[in-house]
Design a protein around this motif. Structure first.
Motif, mmCIF file in Angstrom:
data_model
loop_
_atom_site.group_PDB
_atom_site.id
_atom_site.type_symbol
_atom_site.label_atom_id
_atom_site.label_comp_id
_atom_site.label_asym_id
_atom_site.label_seq_id
_atom_site.Cartn_x
_atom_site.Cartn_y
_atom_site.Cartn_z
ATOM 1 N N THR A 280 0.830 -1.202 0.000
ATOM 2 C CA THR A 280 0.000 0.000 0.000
ATOM 3 C C THR A 280 0.862 1.249 0.000
ATOM 4 O OG1 THR A 280 -1.720 -1.188 1.197
ATOM 5 C CG2 THR A 280 -1.866 1.201 1.180
ATOM 6 N N SER A 281 1.964 1.224 0.754
ATOM 7 C CA SER A 281 2.859 2.382 0.793
ATOM 8 C C SER A 281 3.362 2.729 -0.599
ATOM 9 C CB SER A 281 4.053 2.088 1.709
ATOM 10 O OG SER A 281 3.631 1.849 3.026
ATOM 11 N N ALA A 282 3.760 1.717 -1.348
ATOM 12 C CA ALA A 282 4.274 1.966 -2.696
ATOM 13 C C ALA A 282 3.175 2.481 -3.623
ATOM 14 C CB ALA A 282 4.890 0.690 -3.254
ATOM 15 N N LEU A 283 2.008 1.854 -3.594
ATOM 16 C CA LEU A 283 0.934 2.233 -4.514
ATOM 17 C C LEU A 283 0.442 3.650 -4.250
ATOM 18 C CD1 LEU A 283 -1.193 -1.032 -4.726
ATOM 19 C CD2 LEU A 283 0.161 0.001 -6.543
ATOM 20 N N ILE A 284 0.329 4.017 -2.993
ATOM 21 C CA ILE A 284 -0.215 5.331 -2.654
ATOM 22 C C ILE A 284 0.798 6.449 -2.861
ATOM 23 C CG2 ILE A 284 -1.031 6.757 -0.724
ATOM 24 C CD1 ILE A 284 -2.541 4.363 0.311
ATOM 25 N N TRP A 285 2.052 6.224 -2.490
ATOM 26 C CA TRP A 285 3.034 7.311 -2.440
ATOM 27 C C TRP A 285 3.930 7.396 -3.660
ATOM 28 C CZ3 TRP A 285 2.159 11.063 0.753
ATOM 29 C CH2 TRP A 285 1.488 10.817 1.964
ATOM 30 N N LEU A 399 -8.714 -11.869 7.100
ATOM 31 C CA LEU A 399 -7.929 -11.454 5.940
ATOM 32 C C LEU A 399 -8.277 -10.019 5.556
ATOM 33 C CD1 LEU A 399 -5.984 -12.438 3.627
ATOM 34 C CD2 LEU A 399 -8.027 -13.123 2.388
ATOM 35 N N GLY A 400 -9.566 -9.721 5.510
ATOM 36 C CA GLY A 400 -9.999 -8.368 5.167
ATOM 37 C C GLY A 400 -9.662 -7.357 6.240
ATOM 38 N N VAL A 401 -9.792 -7.750 7.505
ATOM 39 C CA VAL A 401 -9.474 -6.830 8.603
ATOM 40 C C VAL A 401 -7.997 -6.465 8.585
ATOM 41 C CG1 VAL A 401 -9.322 -6.636 11.110
ATOM 42 C CG2 VAL A 401 -11.385 -7.561 10.065
ATOM 43 N N ALA A 402 -7.122 -7.455 8.365
ATOM 44 C CA ALA A 402 -5.681 -7.181 8.313
ATOM 45 C C ALA A 402 -5.356 -6.213 7.187
ATOM 46 C CB ALA A 402 -4.909 -8.489 8.146
ATOM 47 N N ASN A 403 -5.966 -6.407 6.022
ATOM 48 C CA ASN A 403 -5.728 -5.501 4.899
ATOM 49 C C ASN A 403 -6.276 -4.106 5.172
ATOM 50 O OD1 ASN A 403 -4.312 -6.999 2.805
ATOM 51 N ND2 ASN A 403 -6.126 -8.298 2.690
ATOM 52 N N ALA A 404 -7.451 -4.029 5.824
ATOM 53 C CA ALA A 404 -8.042 -2.724 6.123
ATOM 54 C C ALA A 404 -7.180 -1.947 7.121
ATOM 55 C CB ALA A 404 -9.451 -2.908 6.674
ATOM 56 N N LEU A 405 -6.660 -2.632 8.129
ATOM 57 C CA LEU A 405 -5.782 -1.965 9.094
ATOM 58 C C LEU A 405 -4.500 -1.477 8.429
ATOM 59 C CD1 LEU A 405 -6.183 -4.336 12.186
ATOM 60 C CD2 LEU A 405 -7.195 -2.069 11.851
ATOM 61 N N ALA A 406 -3.974 -2.268 7.510
ATOM 62 C CA ALA A 406 -2.773 -1.844 6.783
ATOM 63 C C ALA A 406 -3.059 -0.622 5.921
ATOM 64 C CB ALA A 406 -2.265 -2.987 5.914
ATOM 65 N N LEU A 407 -4.235 -0.586 5.303
ATOM 66 C CA LEU A 407 -4.621 0.556 4.475
ATOM 67 C C LEU A 407 -4.705 1.833 5.308
ATOM 68 C CD1 LEU A 407 -5.574 1.608 1.716
ATOM 69 C CD2 LEU A 407 -7.904 0.971 2.370
ATOM 70 N N PRO A 411 -0.309 4.748 4.930
ATOM 71 C CA PRO A 411 -0.161 6.144 4.499
ATOM 72 C C PRO A 411 0.280 7.058 5.638
ATOM 73 C CG PRO A 411 -2.238 5.212 3.738
ATOM 74 C CD PRO A 411 -1.683 4.262 4.736
ATOM 75 N N LEU A 412 -0.232 6.791 6.841
ATOM 76 C CA LEU A 412 0.134 7.602 7.989
ATOM 77 C C LEU A 412 1.614 7.447 8.322
ATOM 78 C CD1 LEU A 412 -0.750 9.442 10.326
ATOM 79 C CD2 LEU A 412 -1.316 7.394 11.634
ATOM 80 N N ALA A 413 2.113 6.202 8.284
ATOM 81 C CA ALA A 413 3.511 5.949 8.626
ATOM 82 C C ALA A 413 4.456 6.631 7.643
ATOM 83 C CB ALA A 413 3.776 4.445 8.664
ATOM 84 N N VAL A 414 4.201 6.485 6.349
ATOM 85 C CA VAL A 414 5.061 7.109 5.346
ATOM 86 C C VAL A 414 4.982 8.630 5.445
ATOM 87 C CG1 VAL A 414 5.474 7.392 2.867
ATOM 88 C CG2 VAL A 414 4.893 5.149 3.785
ATOM 89 N N GLY A 415 3.784 9.157 5.631
ATOM 90 C CA GLY A 415 3.619 10.605 5.740
ATOM 91 C C GLY A 415 4.362 11.183 6.935
ATOM 92 N N MET A 416 4.320 10.499 8.067
ATOM 93 C CA MET A 416 5.008 10.990 9.261
ATOM 94 C C MET A 416 6.519 10.992 9.060
ATOM 95 S SD MET A 416 2.772 9.138 12.285
ATOM 96 C CE MET A 416 3.934 9.665 13.550
ATOM 97 N N GLY A 423 14.723 17.338 1.168
ATOM 98 C CA GLY A 423 15.207 17.051 -0.170
ATOM 99 C C GLY A 423 14.169 16.376 -1.035
ATOM 100 N N PRO A 424 14.380 16.402 -2.350
ATOM 101 C CA PRO A 424 13.387 15.852 -3.284
ATOM 102 C C PRO A 424 13.240 14.336 -3.200
ATOM 103 C CG PRO A 424 15.392 16.494 -4.449
ATOM 104 C CD PRO A 424 15.520 17.011 -3.047
ATOM 105 N N ARG A 425 14.260 13.636 -2.660
ATOM 106 C CA ARG A 425 14.186 12.183 -2.582
ATOM 107 C C ARG A 425 13.699 11.696 -1.213
ATOM 108 N NH1 ARG A 425 17.177 9.621 -6.646
ATOM 109 N NH2 ARG A 425 17.501 7.814 -5.290
ATOM 110 N N GLY A 426 13.289 12.619 -0.385
ATOM 111 C CA GLY A 426 12.854 12.252 0.958
ATOM 112 C C GLY A 426 11.706 11.266 0.977
ATOM 113 N N MET A 427 10.754 11.433 0.027
ATOM 114 C CA MET A 427 9.612 10.535 -0.010
ATOM 115 C C MET A 427 10.037 9.119 -0.400
ATOM 116 S SD MET A 427 6.394 10.133 0.461
ATOM 117 C CE MET A 427 5.687 11.772 0.479
ATOM 118 N N LEU A 428 10.981 9.008 -1.345
ATOM 119 C CA LEU A 428 11.482 7.683 -1.710
ATOM 120 C C LEU A 428 12.120 6.989 -0.509
ATOM 121 C CD1 LEU A 428 13.128 8.136 -5.245
ATOM 122 C CD2 LEU A 428 11.053 6.861 -4.679
ATOM 123 N N TYR A 429 12.909 7.745 0.252
ATOM 124 C CA TYR A 429 13.539 7.168 1.441
ATOM 125 C C TYR A 429 12.475 6.732 2.449
ATOM 126 C CZ TYR A 429 17.747 9.425 -0.410
ATOM 127 O OH TYR A 429 18.790 9.814 -1.210
#
Length: 469
Positions: A280-285, A399-407, A411-416, A423-429
């Motif tokens: 999800t992190s890759a697809l969203i960000w 299975l669905g609950v685990a995926n929903a919690l990950a969703l 995004p919150l973890a990567v955003g924080m 720098g411009p590559r900060g999001m990739l890192y």
């Protein structure tokens, strides 16, 4: 004619027993063929139901700008509709829907779910306030809550053990491609409504296009309800005597089952959560990270990333079937194959911080996605094997609950983390920092799950050993 000649003639004629055996064999073959045809028809109905649900969900995203323009609601309210209304209520409703499906029948509850979200989709088009839209979204979420878990619970009722993984992979691949096709179909409907206002009936003039679009996709609901409600089931699962009689025995009670097999459930669900966080992190960000890092147009990213995701899906869906086919003689099982693919998934992600071009980033996304899809595609079969038939829909909801919690978490973890990166590559890192540990955790947990999983499967099968055909 002497006695010897008579004996020879008698021996040359087929015996009555042989004739009866041949006739019985033909009956068995016809019955097996008919069961196979009915199973394929049932899978087609399930794929159609899932695709319809994906179209509804994608349409909710596509009409958001029109809803904002028409009703003047804010970005925060749109976020509440898409996040709180869909994800949270779908997560809350999934287990009760699973319980009802186990109690009263998977086919019945799936048909009811189709009816609920079709009606809620139609009513959504009639709303003029945020409260009404939120109620409609909650109705859609509740109707869809049991969709995938119940479908995966029904597949063992349609297909025998030796064909179950193939059916799972077909449904899983259909779901991945259906999301893209649903987005394209929804966009096509909105484009047609925008380009052809004069072709609509006079009584629809002045009606918002998003309202018409929601009514259009609600119209097939009654037909799909009938298809699901009348689809044949050739059960290959052991009978559910205890649930039908209201006996929550030691093995059939969900709480007792979860307590007994908590190690298996914790490892498998934890692995699913971890792989979903990374994917999800890759697809969203990625659509945000690549323009920042390389100064390219977002439309270009969409084309390149879409191609990479499509290639990853095609490769990832076919890899598990190939691995199981050629590895069966060596004792390769679904959980071992899943563990193998999950251990491969972190390898491409390691190179993400060092990519120097968009093409390299697309290659990382494609390779990581292919391994991730290959590992995830076998998860439903793993759940089907470890779940008692009386609890299958409820276990599948995990299975669905685990995926929903990950969703919700990824995004919150990567955003924080991204806010701390300059720098411009900060999001990739940031994507790499979240993805790599998550992928490693998924692989470790799936490896640790193998021994308790085998014990759970033995316990489930021995419980119904006397009932299985």
């Amino acid at each position: 004619m002497d006695m010897t000649s008579r004996t020879d003639l008698t021996a040359a004629k087929p015996s009555q027993v042989s004739i009866e055996l041949a006739a019985t064999e033909r009956v068995i073959q016809r019955a097996a063929y008919r069961a196979g045809v009915l199973a394929c028809y049932g899978l087609a109905v399930l794929l159609t139901a899932n695709f319809y649900g994906l179209v509804v969900r994608q349409m909710l995203n596509l009409i958001a700008p029109g809803v904002q323009s028409s009703l003047g609601i804010s970005d925060l309210q749109i976020g509440m509709l898409q996040g709180l209304g869909m994800a949270v209520f779908a997560c809350i409703a999934s287990f009760p829907m699973g319980w009802l499906a186990d109690r009263y029948g998977h086919r019945l509850l799936l048909a009811i779910g189709v009816g609920i979200w079709s009606l809620a989709t139609f009513l959504y088009a009639l709303q003029d306030s945020f409260g009404g839209l939120f109620a409609g979204t909650v109705g859609i979420a509740i109707g869809e809550a049991g969709l995938v878990p119940i479908i995966y619970a029904m597949i063992p009722d349609l297909f025998p053990q030796n064909r179950r993984n193939t059916a799972n992979l077909i449904f899983y691949g259909g779901s991945l491609f259906g999301a893209g096709i649903g987005m394209a179909l929804g966009g096509a409907i909105l484009e047609w409504l925008a380009a052809s206002p004069g072709s609509l009936p006079q009584w629809l003039s002045g009606v918002d296009s998003w309202r018409i679009a929601m009514v259009v996709i609600a119209l097939p609901g009654p037909l799909l309800f009938l298809l699901v409600a009348t689809m044949p089931l050739a059960s290959h699962a052991p009978p559910v005597h205890a649930t039908q009689n209201g006996d929550a025995g030691e093995m059939l009670g969900f709480a007792s089952y979860a307590q007994t097999h908590w190690r298996t459930l914790a490892c498998v669900c934890g692995s699913i959560f971890a792989i979903a966080v990374a994917m999800t992190s890759a697809l969203i960000w990625f659509p945000i990270a690549l323009p920042r890092a390389f100064g390219i147009d977002p439309a270009t990213v969409g084309l390149g990333l879409g191609t990479a995701v499509t290639a990853a899906t095609l490769i990832g869906v076919f890899l598990p079937g190939i691995a199981l086919k050629f590895g069966r003689r060596g004792g390769l099982t679904a959980i071992k194959a899943t563990s193998f693919f999950l251990w491969l998934t972190p390898l491409p992600a390691i190179f993400l911080p060092f990519v120097n071009s968009p093409f390299q980033a697309y290659m990382v996304a494609a390779l990581q996605g292919a391994m991730g899809v290959a590992g995830s595609a076998l998860m439903p079969g793993i759940f089907q094997d470890l779940a008692p038939s009386a609890l299958r829909a409820r276990v599948m909801t995990l299975l669905g609950v685990a995926n929903a919690l990950a969703l919700a978490a990824s995004p919150l973890a990567v955003g924080m983390i991204s806010t701390l990166m300059s720098g411009p590559r900060g999001m990739l890192y940031s994507i790499a920092i979240v993805s790599i540990p998550s992928l490693l955790a998924a692989a470790v947990l799936m490896s640790l799950a193998q021994r308790p999983y085998a014990a759970t499967v033995r316990a489930v099968r021995s419980r119904f050993a006397g009932e299985e055909a």
